[in-house]
Write a protein that holds these residues in place. Structure first.
Motif, PDB file in Angstrom:
ATOM      1  N   THR A 274       0.888  -1.163   0.000  1.00 55.50           N
ATOM      2  CA  THR A 274       0.000   0.000   0.000  1.00 55.50           C
ATOM      3  C   THR A 274       0.932   1.221   0.000  1.00 55.50           C
ATOM      4  N   GLU A 275       0.392   2.409  -0.215  1.00 53.65           N
ATOM      5  CA  GLU A 275       1.236   3.606  -0.202  1.00 53.65           C
ATOM      6  C   GLU A 275       1.907   3.788   1.156  1.00 53.65           C
ATOM      7  N   HIS A 276       1.174   3.550   2.244  1.00 52.91           N
ATOM      8  CA  HIS A 276       1.749   3.690   3.585  1.00 52.91           C
ATOM      9  C   HIS A 276       2.844   2.639   3.818  1.00 52.91           C
ATOM     10  N   GLN A 277       2.576   1.389   3.452  1.00 51.13           N
ATOM     11  CA  GLN A 277       3.578   0.329   3.604  1.00 51.13           C
ATOM     12  C   GLN A 277       4.833   0.647   2.798  1.00 51.13           C
ATOM     13  N   LYS A 278       4.636   1.146   1.592  1.00 48.35           N
ATOM     14  CA  LYS A 278       5.766   1.505   0.739  1.00 48.35           C
ATOM     15  C   LYS A 278       6.604   2.611   1.376  1.00 48.35           C
ATOM     16  N   PHE A 279       5.937   3.610   1.967  1.00 51.11           N
ATOM     17  CA  PHE A 279       6.634   4.706   2.635  1.00 51.11           C
ATOM     18  C   PHE A 279       7.483   4.177   3.792  1.00 51.11           C
ATOM     19  N   VAL A 280       6.894   3.348   4.647  1.00 49.92           N
ATOM     20  CA  VAL A 280       7.619   2.800   5.806  1.00 49.92           C
ATOM     21  C   VAL A 280       8.775   1.927   5.339  1.00 49.92           C
ATOM     22  N   TYR A 281       8.525   1.044   4.369  1.00 54.19           N
ATOM     23  CA  TYR A 281       9.566   0.158   3.856  1.00 54.19           C
ATOM     24  C   TYR A 281      10.732   0.958   3.272  1.00 54.19           C
ATOM     25  N   ASN A 282      10.424   1.935   2.439  1.00 55.67           N
ATOM     26  CA  ASN A 282      11.487   2.728   1.803  1.00 55.67           C
ATOM     27  C   ASN A 282      12.246   3.585   2.804  1.00 55.67           C
ATOM     28  N   THR A 283      11.568   4.075   3.846  1.00 54.51           N
ATOM     29  CA  THR A 283      12.243   4.838   4.893  1.00 54.51           C
ATOM     30  C   THR A 283      13.252   3.961   5.623  1.00 54.51           C
ATOM     31  N   CYS A 284      12.839   2.745   5.976  1.00 49.17           N
ATOM     32  CA  CYS A 284      13.752   1.801   6.649  1.00 49.17           C
ATOM     33  C   CYS A 284      14.900   1.400   5.726  1.00 49.17           C
ATOM     34  N   LEU A 285      14.594   1.159   4.466  1.00 42.55           N
ATOM     35  CA  LEU A 285      15.627   0.781   3.505  1.00 42.55           C
ATOM     36  C   LEU A 285      16.646   1.907   3.338  1.00 42.55           C
ATOM     37  N   LYS A 286      16.171   3.133   3.258  1.00 43.30           N
ATOM     38  CA  LYS A 286      17.066   4.292   3.119  1.00 43.30           C
ATOM     39  C   LYS A 286      17.985   4.414   4.334  1.00 43.30           C
ATOM     40  N   ALA A 287      17.431   4.244   5.538  1.00 41.88           N
ATOM     41  CA  ALA A 287      18.247   4.300   6.758  1.00 41.88           C
ATOM     42  C   ALA A 287      19.288   3.184   6.760  1.00 41.88           C
ATOM     43  N   ASN A 288      18.877   1.999   6.361  1.00 42.45           N
ATOM     44  CA  ASN A 288      19.802   0.865   6.283  1.00 42.45           C
ATOM     45  C   ASN A 288      20.949   1.157   5.326  1.00 42.45           C
ATOM     46  N   ARG A 289      20.641   1.669   4.157  1.00 41.30           N
ATOM     47  CA  ARG A 289      21.665   1.971   3.147  1.00 41.30           C
ATOM     48  C   ARG A 289      22.618   3.062   3.628  1.00 41.30           C
ATOM     49  N   ARG A 290      22.102   4.057   4.352  1.00 42.50           N
ATOM     50  CA  ARG A 290      22.956   5.132   4.868  1.00 42.50           C
ATOM     51  C   ARG A 290      23.944   4.588   5.897  1.00 42.50           C
ATOM     52  N   VAL A 291      23.482   3.673   6.740  1.00 42.77           N
ATOM     53  CA  VAL A 291      24.381   3.053   7.718  1.00 42.77           C
ATOM     54  C   VAL A 291      25.444   2.235   6.991  1.00 42.77           C
ATOM     55  N   LEU A 292      25.032   1.435   6.026  1.00 47.26           N
ATOM     56  CA  LEU A 292      26.003   0.618   5.283  1.00 47.26           C
ATOM     57  C   LEU A 292      27.019   1.484   4.563  1.00 47.26           C
ATOM     58  N   ASP A 293      26.577   2.605   4.007  1.00 46.54           N
ATOM     59  CA  ASP A 293      27.496   3.517   3.319  1.00 46.54           C
ATOM     60  C   ASP A 293      28.505   4.148   4.274  1.00 46.54           C
ATOM     61  N   ALA A 294      28.104   4.341   5.541  1.00 51.14           N
ATOM     62  CA  ALA A 294      28.978   4.987   6.525  1.00 51.14           C
ATOM     63  C   ALA A 294      29.955   4.009   7.187  1.00 51.14           C
ATOM     64  N   MET A 295      29.699   2.721   7.056  1.00 53.59           N
ATOM     65  CA  MET A 295      30.548   1.730   7.727  1.00 53.59           C
ATOM     66  C   MET A 295      31.911   1.617   7.059  1.00 53.59           C
ATOM     67  N   ARG A 296      32.938   1.659   7.899  1.00 55.23           N
ATOM     68  CA  ARG A 296      34.310   1.432   7.429  1.00 55.23           C
ATOM     69  C   ARG A 296      35.191   1.293   8.671  1.00 55.23           C
ATOM     70  N   PRO A 297      36.363   0.746   8.530  1.00 55.87           N
ATOM     71  CA  PRO A 297      37.256   0.588   9.694  1.00 55.87           C
ATOM     72  C   PRO A 297      37.503   1.916  10.388  1.00 55.87           C
ATOM     73  N   GLY A 298      37.466   1.891  11.705  1.00 52.75           N
ATOM     74  CA  GLY A 298      37.761   3.076  12.489  1.00 52.75           C
ATOM     75  C   GLY A 298      36.557   3.945  12.832  1.00 52.75           C
ATOM     76  N   VAL A 299      35.397   3.679  12.238  1.00 55.78           N
ATOM     77  CA  VAL A 299      34.203   4.466  12.522  1.00 55.78           C
ATOM     78  C   VAL A 299      33.483   3.835  13.713  1.00 55.78           C
ATOM     79  N   SER A 300      33.170   4.646  14.734  1.00 59.92           N
ATOM     80  CA  SER A 300      32.475   4.103  15.910  1.00 59.92           C
ATOM     81  C   SER A 300      30.980   4.056  15.648  1.00 59.92           C
ATOM     82  N   TRP A 301      30.279   3.269  16.425  1.00 63.41           N
ATOM     83  CA  TRP A 301      28.840   3.108  16.211  1.00 63.41           C
ATOM     84  C   TRP A 301      28.066   4.386  16.467  1.00 63.41           C
ATOM     85  N   ILE A 302      28.586   5.297  17.285  1.00 62.86           N
ATOM     86  CA  ILE A 302      27.860   6.540  17.555  1.00 62.86           C
ATOM     87  C   ILE A 302      27.977   7.547  16.403  1.00 62.86           C
ATOM     88  N   GLU A 303      28.898   7.320  15.501  1.00 61.67           N
ATOM     89  CA  GLU A 303      29.038   8.223  14.352  1.00 61.67           C
ATOM     90  C   GLU A 303      27.959   7.892  13.356  1.00 61.67           C
TER      91      GLU A 303
END
Length: 102
Positions: free
Chosen positions: A73-102
């Motif tokens: 549904t439009e609402h389900q799509k919004f929630v799913y894409n919001t979570c997916l976007k957050a997940n991708r941003r975390v994965l993009d930020a991950m690298r050696p030396g980066v702490s979890w609070i960053e």
């Protein structure tokens, strides 16, 4: 056991799979001996599967969600894409030396 798990190296499940639909998919660890998962899946429900595989003493965890009828549904799509976007941003930020609070 599933062929790919066995051929890929998994020998045990890490824990009992958590399967939920509709409003129950938002309940942490829904479905257990004291309150079994007995909800009927209906059209429009979101499904959630939380699964784990064990290999060499380590457990991997994956949680997946999708609409029971195959169409968001439009609402389900919004929630799913919001979570997916957050997940991708975390994965993009991950690298050696980066702490979890960053």
């Amino acid at each position: 056991k599933h062929y790919a798990y066995m051929k890929g190296g998994m020998r045990f499940t890490g824990y009992t799979c958590i399967c939920a639909s509709g409003e129950n998919s938002a309940v942490l660890h829904y479905g257990h001996a004291g309150e079994p998962n007995d909800k009927m899946v209906i059209d429009g429900d979101m499904l959630l599967f939380d699964m784990g595989a064990e290999y060499a003493g380590y457990t991997a965890d994956i949680t997946v969600s999708w609409p029971a009828n195959g169409k968001f549904t439009e609402h389900q799509k919004f929630v799913y894409n919001t979570c997916l976007k957050a997940n991708r941003r975390v994965l993009d930020a991950m690298r050696p030396g980066v702490s979890w609070i960053e």
